[in-house]
Design a protein around this motif. Structure first.
Motif, PDB file in Angstrom:
ATOM      1  N   GLY A   1      31.040  59.101  16.670  1.00 34.29           N
ATOM      2  CA  GLY A   1      29.604  58.869  16.773  1.00 34.29           C
ATOM      3  C   GLY A   1      29.253  57.402  16.603  1.00 34.29           C
ATOM      4  N   ARG A   2      29.901  56.747  15.637  1.00 32.90           N
ATOM      5  CA  ARG A   2      29.669  55.308  15.425  1.00 32.90           C
ATOM      6  C   ARG A   2      30.140  54.528  16.645  1.00 32.90           C
ATOM      7  NH1 ARG A   2      31.353  52.301   9.976  1.00 32.90           N
ATOM      8  NH2 ARG A   2      29.389  53.247   9.354  1.00 32.90           N
ATOM      9  N   ARG A   3      31.302  54.867  17.168  1.00 36.69           N
ATOM     10  CA  ARG A   3      31.851  54.151  18.336  1.00 36.69           C
ATOM     11  C   ARG A   3      30.968  54.358  19.560  1.00 36.69           C
ATOM     12  NH1 ARG A   3      33.754  49.836  20.263  1.00 36.69           N
ATOM     13  NH2 ARG A   3      35.153  50.116  22.007  1.00 36.69           N
ATOM     14  N   PHE A   4      30.552  55.587  19.812  1.00 37.68           N
ATOM     15  CA  PHE A   4      29.675  55.861  20.959  1.00 37.68           C
ATOM     16  C   PHE A   4      28.370  55.086  20.831  1.00 37.68           C
ATOM     17  CE2 PHE A   4      31.706  60.307  21.453  1.00 37.68           C
ATOM     18  CZ  PHE A   4      32.680  59.798  22.290  1.00 37.68           C
ATOM     19  N   SER A   5      27.818  55.026  19.628  1.00 32.67           N
ATOM     20  CA  SER A   5      26.576  54.287  19.400  1.00 32.67           C
ATOM     21  C   SER A   5      26.743  52.826  19.771  1.00 32.67           C
ATOM     22  CB  SER A   5      26.161  54.386  17.927  1.00 32.67           C
ATOM     23  OG  SER A   5      25.927  55.707  17.558  1.00 32.67           O
ATOM     24  N   SER A   6      27.840  52.258  19.335  1.00 34.40           N
ATOM     25  CA  SER A   6      28.115  50.850  19.610  1.00 34.40           C
ATOM     26  C   SER A   6      28.296  50.593  21.109  1.00 34.40           C
ATOM     27  CB  SER A   6      29.370  50.424  18.847  1.00 34.40           C
ATOM     28  OG  SER A   6      29.695  49.093  19.125  1.00 34.40           O
ATOM     29  N   VAL A   7      29.063  51.434  21.765  1.00 31.27           N
ATOM     30  CA  VAL A   7      29.317  51.267  23.197  1.00 31.27           C
ATOM     31  C   VAL A   7      28.025  51.431  24.001  1.00 31.27           C
ATOM     32  CG1 VAL A   7      30.482  52.283  25.203  1.00 31.27           C
ATOM     33  CG2 VAL A   7      31.748  51.892  23.083  1.00 31.27           C
ATOM     34  N   LEU A   8      27.249  52.448  23.694  1.00 35.53           N
ATOM     35  CA  LEU A   8      25.985  52.659  24.401  1.00 35.53           C
ATOM     36  C   LEU A   8      25.049  51.466  24.216  1.00 35.53           C
ATOM     37  CD1 LEU A   8      25.472  56.407  23.526  1.00 35.53           C
ATOM     38  CD2 LEU A   8      25.795  55.479  25.830  1.00 35.53           C
ATOM     39  N   SER A   9      25.017  50.927  23.008  1.00 35.24           N
ATOM     40  CA  SER A   9      24.191  49.756  22.737  1.00 35.24           C
ATOM     41  C   SER A   9      24.671  48.555  23.538  1.00 35.24           C
ATOM     42  CB  SER A   9      24.222  49.435  21.246  1.00 35.24           C
ATOM     43  OG  SER A   9      23.529  48.244  20.990  1.00 35.24           O
ATOM     44  N   ASN A  10      25.976  48.352  23.580  1.00 33.38           N
ATOM     45  CA  ASN A  10      26.540  47.246  24.358  1.00 33.38           C
ATOM     46  C   ASN A  10      26.269  47.382  25.849  1.00 33.38           C
ATOM     47  OD1 ASN A  10      27.552  45.948  22.100  1.00 33.38           O
ATOM     48  ND2 ASN A  10      29.549  46.939  22.247  1.00 33.38           N
ATOM     49  N   MET A  11      26.053  48.603  26.302  1.00 33.49           N
ATOM     50  CA  MET A  11      25.741  48.848  27.708  1.00 33.49           C
ATOM     51  C   MET A  11      24.246  48.712  27.987  1.00 33.49           C
ATOM     52  SD  MET A  11      28.388  51.974  28.348  1.00 33.49           S
ATOM     53  CE  MET A  11      28.057  52.153  30.090  1.00 33.49           C
ATOM     54  N   GLY A  12      23.456  48.390  26.949  1.00 32.00           N
ATOM     55  CA  GLY A  12      22.041  48.121  27.135  1.00 32.00           C
ATOM     56  C   GLY A  12      21.081  49.192  26.675  1.00 32.00           C
ATOM     57  N   ALA A  13      21.597  50.325  26.222  1.00 30.22           N
ATOM     58  CA  ALA A  13      20.718  51.418  25.792  1.00 30.22           C
ATOM     59  C   ALA A  13      20.102  51.134  24.429  1.00 30.22           C
ATOM     60  CB  ALA A  13      21.500  52.733  25.723  1.00 30.22           C
ATOM     61  N   LYS A  14      18.898  51.641  24.228  1.00 32.06           N
ATOM     62  CA  LYS A  14      18.315  51.712  22.894  1.00 32.06           C
ATOM     63  C   LYS A  14      18.900  52.985  22.285  1.00 32.06           C
ATOM     64  CE  LYS A  14      14.134  49.618  24.526  1.00 32.06           C
ATOM     65  NZ  LYS A  14      12.980  49.957  25.324  1.00 32.06           N
TER      66      LYS A  14
END
Length: 66
Positions: free
Chosen positions: A27-40
């Motif tokens: 969950g932490r990793r997915f959050s980080s990756v999604l954020s790096n891809m531009g998502a809020k």
């Protein structure tokens, strides 16, 4: 196809992602990756202390999360 071509196709700007279990592990990793891809990213988890760590990691990399 280069990795930058793939990332361009996966631009998540102006999108919002809800991640449950964001305080650790996948969950932490997915959050980080999604954020790096531009998502809020909207973070949810049971462990508030660990969740705040995830929030800090995302904000340190100029990401946006709630």
């Amino acid at each position: 196809m280069s990795s930058s071509d793939i990332l361009d196709k996966c631009n998540l700007s102006n999108k919002t992602a809800l991640v449950t279990g964001a305080s650790r592990g996948l969950g932490r990793r997915f959050s980080s990756v999604l954020s790096n891809m531009g998502a809020k990213v909207v973070l949810a988890a049971r462990n508030k202390e660990k969740l705040l760590e995830t929030e800090e990691l995302i904000k340190e990399s100029n990401g946006e999360c709630y």
